[in-house]
Write an enzyme that holds these catalytic residues in place. Structure first.
Site, PDB file in Angstrom:
ATOM      1  N   HIS A   1      -3.932  -4.796   0.287  1.00  0.00           N
ATOM      2  CA  HIS A   1      -3.590  -5.054   1.283  1.00  0.00           C
ATOM      3  C   HIS A   1      -3.693  -6.819   1.672  1.00  0.00           C
ATOM      4  O   HIS A   1      -4.590  -7.253   2.366  1.00  0.00           O
ATOM      5  CB  HIS A   1      -4.409  -4.357   2.699  1.00  0.00           C
ATOM      6  CG  HIS A   1      -3.946  -3.029   2.892  1.00  0.00           C
ATOM      7  ND1 HIS A   1      -2.912  -2.855   3.779  1.00  0.00           N
ATOM      8  CD2 HIS A   1      -4.508  -1.764   2.323  1.00  0.00           C
ATOM      9  CE1 HIS A   1      -2.742  -1.408   3.880  1.00  0.00           C
ATOM     10  NE2 HIS A   1      -3.735  -0.828   3.092  1.00  0.00           N
TER      11      HIS A   1
ATOM     12  N   CYS B   1       0.797  -1.309   0.041  1.00  0.00           N
ATOM     13  CA  CYS B   1      -0.170   0.079  -0.004  1.00  0.00           C
ATOM     14  C   CYS B   1       0.869   1.328   0.021  1.00  0.00           C
ATOM     15  O   CYS B   1       1.492   1.595  -0.901  1.00  0.00           O
ATOM     16  CB  CYS B   1      -0.805  -0.046   1.070  1.00  0.00           C
ATOM     17  SG  CYS B   1      -2.522   1.368   0.776  1.00  0.00           S
TER      18      CYS B   1
ATOM     19  N   GLU C   1      -2.269  -8.416   3.831  1.00  0.00           N
ATOM     20  CA  GLU C   1      -2.270  -8.944   5.277  1.00  0.00           C
ATOM     21  C   GLU C   1      -3.733  -9.134   5.746  1.00  0.00           C
ATOM     22  O   GLU C   1      -3.943  -9.902   6.509  1.00  0.00           O
ATOM     23  CB  GLU C   1      -1.316  -7.843   6.182  1.00  0.00           C
ATOM     24  CG  GLU C   1      -2.162  -6.542   6.451  1.00  0.00           C
ATOM     25  CD  GLU C   1      -2.009  -5.701   5.224  1.00  0.00           C
ATOM     26  OE1 GLU C   1      -1.564  -5.971   3.995  1.00  0.00           O
ATOM     27  OE2 GLU C   1      -2.435  -4.638   5.429  1.00  0.00           O
TER      28      GLU C   1
END
Ligand code: MN
Length: 230
Positions: free
Chosen positions: A206, A104, A208
């Site tokens: 993202h 990001c 994660e």
């Protein structure tokens, strides 16, 4: 294995913290995540030297002065000290050939470190693009990306269209030296960049936040901890 992570500074520069969402997929991949704070250049280099891999996390906007622009309406908050640390970390990682996963804000830092520029605010500067600041939960995908077949990203997760989440109002504009685009959103917004032949991957989404349920999101962390198969 020691890994340097970028840092989040949501509360101005008073606190340094790392979202658990970053820690968990790194641990699942067999990595040991270590968070560094704001450091002078020499210590950034030392931290990278002592690590096997480097990850940059999401966060605020890069100071436009870093890419030769002035702040425009629509720019979010900036943190020049964080910029300084992360630009030094990227340069050290590139110089030392350490695997670099830039997420990001990280993809934007990577691009700027190599001389690229950013859109300061997509809705203002590229009207008509998709809503890249999704309102769905963080684990949910909101737009697909198409992936360049001959890329590190394709080697990690295949080249089929891939649905990703989207929490950014900026994106890469002109590309830094040597970088190539390896994923784009349907509106043409840059979603991944790489340095061909090097263990470097920046993604605008993202992973994660999706990695607990999405094997392809986890695969980015697995590949990075494995050195992107050096
Ligand atoms: Mn997006």
């Amino acid at each position: 294995m020691a890994i340097v992570c970028g840092q989040n500074s949501a509360l101005a520069t008073e606190h340094l913290w790392l979202k658990r969402a970053y820690q968990e997929p790194i641990v699942r991949a067999g990595g040991l995540p270590l968070l560094i704070g704001y450091l002078p250049d020499a210590l950034c280099q030392q931290a990278v030297t002592q690590s096997d891999a480097v990850l940059l996390t999401g966060g605020e906007d890069v100071d436009p002065l870093r890419y030769g622009a002035y702040p425009q309406r629509g720019l979010g908050s900036v943190d020049p000290k964080r910029d300084a640390t992360e630009l030094a970390v990227v340069r050290a990682a590139l110089a030392q050939g350490k695997p670099l996963l830039a997420i990001c804000r990280g993809i934007q830092v990577l691009n700027v470190a190599l001389g690229g520029t950013l859109y300061q605010d997509l809705p203002r500067e590229r009207p008509g693009t998709l809503l890249h600041s999704q309102t769905a939960p963080r684990w949910a995908a909101s737009h697909p990306v198409s992936i360049a077949p001959e890329s590190l990203l394709a080697r990690l997760i295949g080249a089929d269209p891939y649905p990703v989440n989207s929490f950014h109002h900026q994106s890469c504009r002109s590309l830094g030296e040597g970088l190539v685009v390896t994923a784009t959103a349907p509106d043409g917004v840059v979603e991944a960049i790489e340095l061909p032949g090097r263990p470097v991957l920046g993604v605008q989404w993202h992973p994660e936040d999706m990695a607990a349920d999405d094997p392809r999101a986890q695969a980015l962390f697995d590949g990075w901890v494995a050195g992107f198969s050096r």
